[in-house]
Motif scaffolding. Sequence first.
Motif, PDB file in Angstrom:
ATOM      1  N   LEU A 270     -16.311 -25.517  49.737  1.00 26.55           N
ATOM      2  CA  LEU A 270     -15.934 -25.767  48.343  1.00 26.55           C
ATOM      3  C   LEU A 270     -14.685 -24.966  47.968  1.00 26.55           C
ATOM      4  CD1 LEU A 270     -19.533 -25.584  46.863  1.00 26.55           C
ATOM      5  CD2 LEU A 270     -18.033 -27.581  46.658  1.00 26.55           C
ATOM      6  N   ASP A 271     -14.698 -23.722  48.369  1.00 22.52           N
ATOM      7  CA  ASP A 271     -13.604 -22.832  47.984  1.00 22.52           C
ATOM      8  C   ASP A 271     -12.264 -23.329  48.539  1.00 22.52           C
ATOM      9  OD1 ASP A 271     -13.261 -20.310  46.469  1.00 22.52           O
ATOM     10  OD2 ASP A 271     -12.349 -19.608  48.333  1.00 22.52           O
TER      11      ASP A 271
ATOM     12  N   LEU B 250     -33.957 -25.211  43.119  1.00 22.83           N
ATOM     13  CA  LEU B 250     -33.529 -26.338  42.294  1.00 22.83           C
ATOM     14  C   LEU B 250     -33.293 -25.928  40.851  1.00 22.83           C
ATOM     15  CD1 LEU B 250     -35.972 -29.033  43.585  1.00 22.83           C
ATOM     16  CD2 LEU B 250     -33.583 -28.669  44.212  1.00 22.83           C
ATOM     17  N   ARG B 251     -34.138 -25.040  40.370  1.00 24.19           N
ATOM     18  CA  ARG B 251     -34.010 -24.615  38.985  1.00 24.19           C
ATOM     19  C   ARG B 251     -34.588 -23.222  38.875  1.00 24.19           C
ATOM     20  NH1 ARG B 251     -37.450 -27.404  36.917  1.00 24.19           N
ATOM     21  NH2 ARG B 251     -36.415 -29.411  37.008  1.00 24.19           N
ATOM     22  N   THR B 252     -33.792 -22.235  39.217  1.00 24.58           N
ATOM     23  CA  THR B 252     -34.259 -20.852  39.168  1.00 24.58           C
ATOM     24  C   THR B 252     -33.649 -20.162  37.963  1.00 24.58           C
ATOM     25  OG1 THR B 252     -32.508 -20.358  40.759  1.00 24.58           O
ATOM     26  CG2 THR B 252     -34.754 -20.538  41.612  1.00 24.58           C
ATOM     27  N   THR B 253     -34.292 -19.101  37.527  1.00 25.43           N
ATOM     28  CA  THR B 253     -33.821 -18.370  36.357  1.00 25.43           C
ATOM     29  C   THR B 253     -32.412 -17.822  36.594  1.00 25.43           C
ATOM     30  OG1 THR B 253     -36.083 -17.825  35.778  1.00 25.43           O
ATOM     31  CG2 THR B 253     -34.364 -16.435  34.861  1.00 25.43           C
ATOM     32  N   GLU B 254     -32.229 -17.247  37.755  1.00 21.79           N
ATOM     33  CA  GLU B 254     -30.894 -16.803  38.136  1.00 21.79           C
ATOM     34  C   GLU B 254     -30.453 -17.643  39.324  1.00 21.79           C
ATOM     35  OE1 GLU B 254     -30.784 -12.906  39.837  1.00 21.79           O
ATOM     36  OE2 GLU B 254     -28.610 -12.891  40.027  1.00 21.79           O
ATOM     37  N   PHE B 255     -29.237 -18.103  39.288  1.00 19.27           N
ATOM     38  CA  PHE B 255     -28.738 -18.817  40.461  1.00 19.27           C
ATOM     39  C   PHE B 255     -27.272 -18.493  40.706  1.00 19.27           C
ATOM     40  CE2 PHE B 255     -26.577 -22.231  38.066  1.00 19.27           C
ATOM     41  CZ  PHE B 255     -27.305 -22.296  36.885  1.00 19.27           C
ATOM     42  N   LEU B 256     -26.832 -18.817  41.905  1.00 22.07           N
ATOM     43  CA  LEU B 256     -25.441 -18.585  42.263  1.00 22.07           C
ATOM     44  C   LEU B 256     -24.696 -19.900  42.133  1.00 22.07           C
ATOM     45  CD1 LEU B 256     -25.891 -16.466  45.513  1.00 22.07           C
ATOM     46  CD2 LEU B 256     -25.853 -15.719  43.130  1.00 22.07           C
ATOM     47  N   TRP B 257     -23.468 -19.785  41.689  1.00 20.82           N
ATOM     48  CA  TRP B 257     -22.694 -21.015  41.597  1.00 20.82           C
ATOM     49  C   TRP B 257     -21.216 -20.688  41.568  1.00 20.82           C
ATOM     50  CZ3 TRP B 257     -22.794 -23.807  36.172  1.00 20.82           C
ATOM     51  CH2 TRP B 257     -22.281 -22.951  35.184  1.00 20.82           C
ATOM     52  N   GLN B 258     -20.454 -21.740  41.418  1.00 23.34           N
ATOM     53  CA  GLN B 258     -19.026 -21.635  41.201  1.00 23.34           C
ATOM     54  C   GLN B 258     -18.781 -22.344  39.904  1.00 23.34           C
ATOM     55  OE1 GLN B 258     -18.153 -25.354  41.830  1.00 23.34           O
ATOM     56  NE2 GLN B 258     -16.633 -24.400  40.528  1.00 23.34           N
TER      57      GLN B 258
ATOM     58  N   ASN C 164      -9.244 -17.961  42.237  1.00 26.13           N
ATOM     59  CA  ASN C 164     -10.488 -17.268  41.900  1.00 26.13           C
ATOM     60  C   ASN C 164     -10.233 -16.048  41.025  1.00 26.13           C
ATOM     61  OD1 ASN C 164     -12.244 -18.997  43.201  1.00 26.13           O
ATOM     62  ND2 ASN C 164     -12.046 -17.925  45.159  1.00 26.13           N
ATOM     63  N   ALA C 165     -11.171 -15.799  40.131  1.00 27.16           N
ATOM     64  CA  ALA C 165     -11.119 -14.616  39.264  1.00 27.16           C
ATOM     65  C   ALA C 165     -12.558 -14.235  38.980  1.00 27.16           C
ATOM     66  CB  ALA C 165     -10.388 -14.954  37.967  1.00 27.16           C
ATOM     67  N   TYR C 166     -12.719 -13.158  38.218  1.00 29.29           N
ATOM     68  CA  TYR C 166     -14.095 -12.776  37.883  1.00 29.29           C
ATOM     69  C   TYR C 166     -14.185 -12.298  36.445  1.00 29.29           C
ATOM     70  CZ  TYR C 166     -18.785 -11.039  38.028  1.00 29.29           C
ATOM     71  OH  TYR C 166     -20.111 -10.860  37.757  1.00 29.29           O
ATOM     72  N   PHE C 167     -15.153 -12.832  35.745  1.00 27.12           N
ATOM     73  CA  PHE C 167     -15.406 -12.482  34.346  1.00 27.12           C
ATOM     74  C   PHE C 167     -16.767 -11.795  34.240  1.00 27.12           C
ATOM     75  CE2 PHE C 167     -12.256 -15.740  34.418  1.00 27.12           C
ATOM     76  CZ  PHE C 167     -11.394 -15.432  33.377  1.00 27.12           C
TER      77      PHE C 167
ATOM     78  N   VAL D   9     -13.104 -32.327  45.398  1.00 26.70           N
ATOM     79  CA  VAL D   9     -13.930 -31.166  45.724  1.00 26.70           C
ATOM     80  C   VAL D   9     -15.399 -31.570  45.848  1.00 26.70           C
ATOM     81  CG1 VAL D   9     -14.663 -28.851  45.042  1.00 26.70           C
ATOM     82  CG2 VAL D   9     -12.314 -29.609  44.581  1.00 26.70           C
ATOM     83  N   TYR D  10     -15.943 -32.129  44.791  1.00 32.11           N
ATOM     84  CA  TYR D  10     -17.391 -32.361  44.786  1.00 32.11           C
ATOM     85  C   TYR D  10     -17.838 -33.539  45.635  1.00 32.11           C
ATOM     86  CZ  TYR D  10     -17.568 -28.835  41.108  1.00 32.11           C
ATOM     87  OH  TYR D  10     -17.474 -27.681  40.409  1.00 32.11           O
ATOM     88  N   VAL D  11     -17.364 -34.707  45.315  1.00 32.46           N
ATOM     89  CA  VAL D  11     -17.833 -35.875  46.060  1.00 32.46           C
ATOM     90  C   VAL D  11     -17.523 -35.695  47.548  1.00 32.46           C
ATOM     91  CG1 VAL D  11     -17.639 -38.361  46.368  1.00 32.46           C
ATOM     92  CG2 VAL D  11     -17.599 -37.384  44.062  1.00 32.46           C
TER      93      VAL D  11
END
Length: 482
Positions: free
Chosen positions: A65-66, A162-170, A76-79, A193-195
């Motif tokens: 993906l990256d 599939l649906r966790t309280t905390e998850f990792l993403w972009q 990329n950056a971080y907030f 990117v996605y498809v």
Amino acid sequence: MHASADRASNQTQRKGGLTPRADDFPRWYQEVVAEATLAETGPVRGTMVIRPWGYGIWELLQRALDDRIKAAGAENAYFPLFIPESFLKLEAEHVEGFAPELAVVTHAGGKQLEEPVVVRPTSETVVNSFFAKWIQGYRDLPLLVNQWANVVRWELRPRILLRTTEFLWQEGHTAHATEDEARAYALRIFHDVYVDTMESVCAVPVVTGHKTARERFAGAIRTWSCEGMMGDGKALQMGTSHELGQNFARAFSIQFTNDTGTLDFVWQTSWGVSTRLLGALVMAHGDDFGLRLPPALAPAEVVVLAVRDEPDVRTAANALVAELAAAGRRVRLDDRFHLGFGRRSVEWERKGVPLRVEVGPRDLAEGQVTLAIRHLRTKAPVPLTGVATEAEQVLDTVARDLSAEAAAFRAARTADVATVEEAVEAGRTGFARLPVRALGPDGEDRLARESLSVRCLQRPDGTVAQTDTDEASLTAVIGRSY
RNA sequence: CGGGCUGUGGCGCAGUUUGGUUAGCGCGCUGCGUUCGGGACGCAGAGGUCCCCGGUUCAAAUCCGGGCAGCCCGACCA
């Protein structure tokens, strides 16, 4: 009482020690996630630990993906993780959408905070508060930023991966000078990117289109979505790209001076995919024996399994590992002789390793090794001298086969229908394609009562519709969703 | 947040109905030996606040009250 009887009868039906997928899909899913050592639940409700094998898959996915995100020009950056509660309230629809699932910090440093701080459920608000500072003139545009992060959403019903309280993403966030440019970028991310990642890396064919107003992201004017069909016929939203219009720009005063000297609000996009994709891999490709991974996402594409602890076997196995590594494959040696052959085979099978090279004295006596192909569960002897080439050829077929299988499954479970009632029927087992005209104004309510929803709208030929297309000419893809 | 189910060594469970020796079984784990081409076997061993709090009782995993947690099914979401 019946517990032991159930268990006994299960044992007789279980293949590879797992509940057969057709018997109890949710249970099978959980067992595969656990047995393939992808993830397990954490101590706080809805949280999860992603184990090394699962994280290894995630890292490969991240890289895929990256690379594509960067190719599309975003950096990329971080907030920050913590966001002032007041920020969330600046965009009306946004806060309404996310308020129910926010985790809010009210105490810190031993005392109550003057203003509560929310743990980000998504970062539109913080990101845009900085975009407002960074953007002055049209030369600052487009601003294309992505971040890899964790987010927290206090979901009512968690499901591992599939649906966790905390998850990792972009999550990508962009600002553009014109509406057309923003839309084009949202679509570029969506397709390039996605498809592309879903189909060519994950080997999961996706249905593409845009969301109805009801299903749209909170704060967006248009949401493009790719939806995969899982092994039980249900839909999984695998990635979304949003056109935000000027909603957040107005809420956060992101203004710029355009090339004619007048002040204007930026046009924006946001887009994200998450660790949910690991769950999608399990549900789209898994079989009764465990996970099946496309090589591109396999932490080990090949495992060289040394059958017996004999000098010749060790030598040959080590040489094969070296040869395969030199050929550019991710390869591991399994020389855990204290475990039986069967146990080790089953373990790699569950983990979804696409190819095993089994090396034992019998093979060596014949000048060959045995290739075990995971997704087909077949074995074939191969001359010792041609292993790397043969492995290469086999691995090349895996993703294509998985893809074709998933596509055939989806096709078999997709029906073109003419009425909402027919859609309800077809939606029980798969996707229904219904002309929007036939859906009518109350159609979505009717579907909701049947636990169905419109996954996306698309052209009758399956392609993504232009924004100015008359919705009545489109087709609604309907299904049950995760 | 509604409905159902469940909390007992690391995992899966039995035992609870009818309170009573030292809480069992399978898997896993450790050691030794024999095995080894699809989840091996033998022997020895380690490992327990029976979810928590309170109550009843000579005696509680078991009965009563109250909590908490997890899972599955629905409505909400990546």
